[in-house]
Write a protein that holds these residues in place. Sequence first.
Motif, short mmCIF file in Angstrom:
data_model
loop_
_atom_site.label_atom_id
_atom_site.label_comp_id
_atom_site.label_asym_id
_atom_site.label_seq_id
_atom_site.Cartn_x
_atom_site.Cartn_y
_atom_site.Cartn_z
N SER A 1 31.62 -83.96 -4.96
CA SER A 1 30.87 -82.89 -4.41
C SER A 1 29.71 -82.57 -5.72
O SER A 1 30.02 -82.90 -6.84
N LEU A 2 28.96 -81.74 -5.19
CA LEU A 2 27.81 -81.42 -5.84
C LEU A 2 28.07 -79.83 -6.26
O LEU A 2 28.05 -79.32 -5.05
N VAL A 3 28.37 -79.44 -7.20
CA VAL A 3 28.22 -77.84 -7.45
C VAL A 3 27.26 -77.38 -8.02
O VAL A 3 26.77 -77.59 -9.21
N PRO B 1 30.43 -75.43 -3.30
CA PRO B 1 30.19 -77.14 -3.53
C PRO B 1 29.58 -77.73 -2.37
O PRO B 1 30.17 -77.29 -1.14
N ILE B 2 28.81 -78.99 -2.63
CA ILE B 2 28.37 -79.64 -1.48
C ILE B 2 29.05 -80.84 -1.51
O ILE B 2 29.00 -81.70 -2.30
N PRO C 1 31.62 -88.14 -13.52
CA PRO C 1 32.04 -86.75 -13.49
C PRO C 1 31.62 -85.87 -14.53
O PRO C 1 31.26 -86.31 -15.67
N ASP C 2 31.21 -84.66 -14.14
CA ASP C 2 30.62 -83.57 -15.14
C ASP C 2 28.90 -83.85 -15.52
O ASP C 2 28.48 -83.31 -16.40
N ASP C 3 28.52 -85.01 -14.75
CA ASP C 3 27.06 -85.24 -14.78
C ASP C 3 26.28 -83.95 -14.43
O ASP C 3 26.93 -83.48 -13.52
N GLU C 4 25.15 -83.77 -14.77
CA GLU C 4 24.24 -82.55 -14.26
C GLU C 4 23.06 -83.32 -13.72
O GLU C 4 22.36 -84.27 -14.29
N LYS D 1 19.60 -77.56 -9.91
CA LYS D 1 20.79 -78.39 -10.69
C LYS D 1 22.25 -78.22 -10.29
O LYS D 1 22.60 -77.17 -9.64
N PHE D 2 22.95 -79.47 -10.13
CA PHE D 2 24.35 -79.58 -9.55
C PHE D 2 24.92 -80.14 -10.73
O PHE D 2 24.53 -80.92 -11.58
#
Length: 156
Positions: free
Chosen positions: A4-6, A13-14, A77-80, A87-88
Amino acid sequence: MRASLVPVQGGPPIAIVRDVTVLGRKSSCDVQLDHRSVSKLHLVIVRTDGLLLVRDLGSTNGTSVNGQPICRGALLPDDELSVGACKFRVEIAGDAPLGESGAQTGAGAEAGASWRRVIRVGEPSASPCRQPEEPAGHEPASETERDSGAAHAGEA
């Protein structure tokens, strides 16, 4: 794999529920981001073998991962992930796999969940998007030049 993209600026979240997901402003996109910095067809995310791959689709304001502009790459994981000015944070979990139909097969699945989302994004608090730079000495051909070249090639 759950992905997901938060949104960094808050919001739900998407979920990335399809093997190929297109993000952009256009209504036909799998995830529609309603923000002027997002191109009609901005980027595609591909889920494969436990990885998330991303590819910019020639967007005007670009795509970046952890502040670095990219054309294509892998998401961890945790990439922006920046889609224009939006920004996600990337969330990836190995449990509760997703089916191609778009419904979660793990705990917390909602019956009849739709795979297409429309996201209304507020004005970003960050600085404006950077425009991509053209390579030195590169001038794109105008529409007229391309059309006239094709017409002359057909006459021969």
